[in-house]
Design an enzyme around this catalytic site. Structure first.
Site, PDB file in Angstrom:
ATOM      1  N   CYS A 390      11.218   4.093  -1.081  1.00 33.14           N
ATOM      2  CA  CYS A 390      11.840   2.463  -0.411  1.00 33.14           C
ATOM      3  C   CYS A 390      12.116   2.800   0.052  1.00 33.14           C
ATOM      4  CB  CYS A 390      12.909   1.962  -2.691  1.00 33.14           C
ATOM      5  SG  CYS A 390      13.557   0.311  -2.162  1.00 33.14           S
ATOM      6  N   HIS A 520      11.869   2.653  -6.860  1.00 31.31           N
ATOM      7  CA  HIS A 520      12.080   3.295  -7.718  1.00 31.31           C
ATOM      8  C   HIS A 520      11.105   3.990  -8.830  1.00 31.31           C
ATOM      9  CE1 HIS A 520      15.202   2.273  -4.883  1.00 31.31           C
ATOM     10  NE2 HIS A 520      15.045   1.540  -4.742  1.00 31.31           N
ATOM     11  N   GLU A 522      11.799   6.799  -9.725  1.00 31.08           N
ATOM     12  CA  GLU A 522      12.299   7.809 -10.665  1.00 31.08           C
ATOM     13  C   GLU A 522      13.159   6.615 -12.008  1.00 31.08           C
ATOM     14  OE1 GLU A 522      13.353   6.549  -8.015  1.00 31.08           O
ATOM     15  OE2 GLU A 522      15.200   6.359  -7.104  1.00 31.08           O
TER      16      GLU A 522
HETATM   17  N1  GLN Z   1      17.701  -0.681   3.079  1.00 32.13           N
HETATM   18  C1  GLN Z   1      15.679  -0.824   2.061  1.00 32.13           C
HETATM   19  C2  GLN Z   1      15.947  -2.838   1.681  1.00 32.13           C
HETATM   20  O1  GLN Z   1      17.214  -3.276   1.111  1.00 32.13           O
HETATM   21  C3  GLN Z   1      15.614  -0.648   1.047  1.00 32.13           C
HETATM   22  C4  GLN Z   1      16.320  -0.261  -0.232  1.00 32.13           C
HETATM   23  C5  GLN Z   1      16.256   0.671  -0.725  1.00 32.13           C
HETATM   24  O2  GLN Z   1      16.593   2.161  -0.391  1.00 32.13           O
HETATM   25  N2  GLN Z   1      16.537   1.222  -2.152  1.00 32.13           N
HETATM   26  O3  GLN Z   1      14.926  -3.004   1.433  1.00 32.13           O
END
Ligand code: GLN
Length: 543
Positions: A390, A520, A522
């Site tokens: 992310c 994600h 995970e």
């Molecule tokens: N801050 C980034 C976004 O909002 C990544 C979010 C995250 O890592 N869950 O896109």
């Protein structure tokens, strides 16, 4: 109230003495043991007033777990999914906030016209209806209900009252109460002590609930005399007092409960039959345990982030590494690197010395991101296996834009809010997020399909699947205006949304392992099915 869910059996798990004894793991392990032939659904009751934990500080509350349906829930749902192999739903998480919201909406709609809306029966009925509706909608054979906190907590009293009443609604033969308590061995006394358990069970008795099974969390297995003693205080056979010892890996808990005879107790109490088959599970647990004590092979993965103060805020990332380690028969050591302390690429090199792979997990805001990018630069330039999750993918794109494409001032527009000038917005807000003002539950959340580019590394690690499904939680994305420039310098976007122009996987060909995912991975990893992105990171780190 009648049981409108004939056929469903209820297993209620409460906790006493202390929080943090592993009630979520206990509930998930019970679910694991019954999931062989039965459809088990897991419900969690939280006392707090937030609608969901998405707006809470992960340092206080631990990781926010995102469900396929887009719900934001707490880590216990991660345990349920990983141990039981199920896809849970947002509706299975009750919070007092949700319960009251529901009641207040009904009151305004006029559903209670002419009545005084009261805690009893309206709040308790609402909770019970919630259970029954899930049981019915899911056609569940068994519903596991975990009540958050401990018996004494004021905020959980309405849940306890509802589950007390439940027995009358569904019938004795359809419900079992399990209470998890603490059996300490005080230093100097060197003996398992039952008093805290007795007091906690008394407290539960006062609420009208008599536990059928007591699980005693203890540094070691419970001795026969202590089981006898607890049993006699609780009016249950000693065989219904189950050991919940401290373990090296939580995945051992289902194996221990099985040896302690818990499945048979549940089968006979509820009139069900679903023998667990733990042979493969046992093999993976054996690998994990062996590698902790006497590892065949070891790799060290550096986890670089800003919430490193609390390991719980990256709980699923840690678990995903455990799953990969179990399957590859390797010990995965974690090295926590606080990126707010990385001022130069040389700092990154020093801190990463001895690490075989690097993960930059999800995150928000400006603090620590320059340090993260130095870590990423080091991994990219030195051929160190890298997985960016992310924010970790977005920052890898920013680093690449700056240092390979020569786009000085490249950044994510997320940091503009904090006063940073962004000349090249290579990561920008998702079009659908531009006009979103409310913070709770409004990110791009939940499961989405990812179309994988044939021939890419992503394609081969995902077993040549053209479309996969993963879970997202973000507001920003790779800015489509920069894709051509980034790809011209060698970055490959190997996973996209099937219809929208959202980049969902990134990779750098020619590098030993340099991968990023907007999702994600995970969150879908389990001991049965480790996430391919993690598995291959560990594999690359081994080479
Ligand atoms: N801050 C980034 C976004 O909002 C990544 C979010 C995250 O890592 N869950 O896109």
């Amino acid at each position: 109230m009648k049981n409108r869910t004939s056929g469903c059996k209820y297993i209620v798990v409460t906790g006493g003495v202390l929080s943090g004894l592993g009630k979520g793991i206990a509930a998930a392990s019970i679910g694991n043991l019954l999931s062989g032939r039965l459809k088990v659904v897991s419900v969690k009751c939280d006392g707090y007033l937030n609608t969901d934990p998405g707006t809470m500080n992960p340092i206080e509350h631990g990781e926010v777990f995102v469900l396929d349906d887009g719900g934001e829930v707490d880590m216990d749902f991660g345990h349920y999914e990983r141990f039981m192999g199920i896809t849970t739903k947002f509706h299975w998480n009750l919070t007092m906030g949700k319960v009251f919201k529901n009641i207040l909406e009904k009151e305004r709609r006029g559903d209670y016209l002419g009545k005084t809306v009261q805690f009893i029966p309206h709040v308790t009925d609402s909770i019970k209806h919630w259970f029954f509706d899930i049981a019915k909608a899911e056609e569940a054979d068994v519903m596991l209900i975990e009540v958050g906190g401990t018996v004494g907590d004021l905020e959980n009293q309405f849940y306890l009252e509802a589950i007390r009443q439940l027995k009358r609604d569904v019938g004795d033969e359809n419900i079992i109460y399990i209470h998890l308590t603490y059996v300490p061995i005080p230093e100097g006394v060197n003996e398992q002590k039952s008093k805290p358990t007795q007091m906690s069970v008394r407290m539960l008795n006062e609420k009208g609930i008599d536990p059928d099974v007591v699980i005693g969390r203890c540094p070691e297995m419970l001795t026969p005399p202590i089981k006898e003693k607890i049993g006699s205080y609780c009016n249950i056979p000693a065989s219904h007092v189950i050991s919940g010892p401290d373990v090296k890996t939580v995945y051992e808990i289902p194996l221990i409960y099985e040896k302690e005879g818990l499945p048979a107790i549940l089968h006979s109490a509820l009139g069900i039959y679903s023998p667990p088959d733990l042979r493969q599970w046992e093999g993976w647990v054996r690998n994990i345990k062996k590698n902790l004590v006497n590892p065949t092979r070891t790799v060290t993965i550096a986890l670089c982030g800003k919430y490193t103060a609390l390991e719980d805020s990256y709980a699923s990332v840690v678990e995903a590494l455990v799953h990969s380690g179990a399957h590859l028969d390797v010990r995965v050591n974690l090295k926590w690197v606080d990126t707010s302390k990385v001022a130069t690429v040389e700092d990154a090199a020093t801190l990463l010395d001895g690490s075989d792979g690097v993960i930059v997990p999800g995150g928000f805001g400006k603090r620590g991101i320059e340090g993260k990018m130095r870590v990423i630069q080091h991994a990219r330039e030195k051929g160190l296996p890298y997985l960016g999750i992310c924010y970790g993918m977005q920052l890898a794109v920013v680093e690449f834009a700056r240092n390979v494409c020569g786009l000085q001032g490249a950044n994510t527009t997320e940091v503009r809010e904090e006063g940073v000038v962004v000349d090249h917005p290579v990561i920008d807000i998702l079009p659908g997020q531009k006009n979103v003002l409310q913070k709770g539950g409004t990110m791009r959340l939940g499961g989405h399909d990812v179309q994988i580019k044939p021939g890419s590394r992503a394609y081969s690690i995902y077993g040549d699947q053209a479309v996969i499904r993963e879970r997202f939680r973000h507001r920003y994305e790779v800015n489509p205006d920069y894709i051509e420039r980034l790809e011209a310098k060698g970055l490959v976007f190997s996973g996209k949304h099937p219809e929208e122009n959202i980049m969902q996987v990134m990779e750098l060909p020619g590098h030993k392992y340099f991968m990023g995912s907007q999702f994600h991975p995970e969150l879908t990893s389990s001991l049965r099915n480790p996430s391919p992105l993690f598995y291959n990171l560990v594999k690359a780190a081994l080479e």
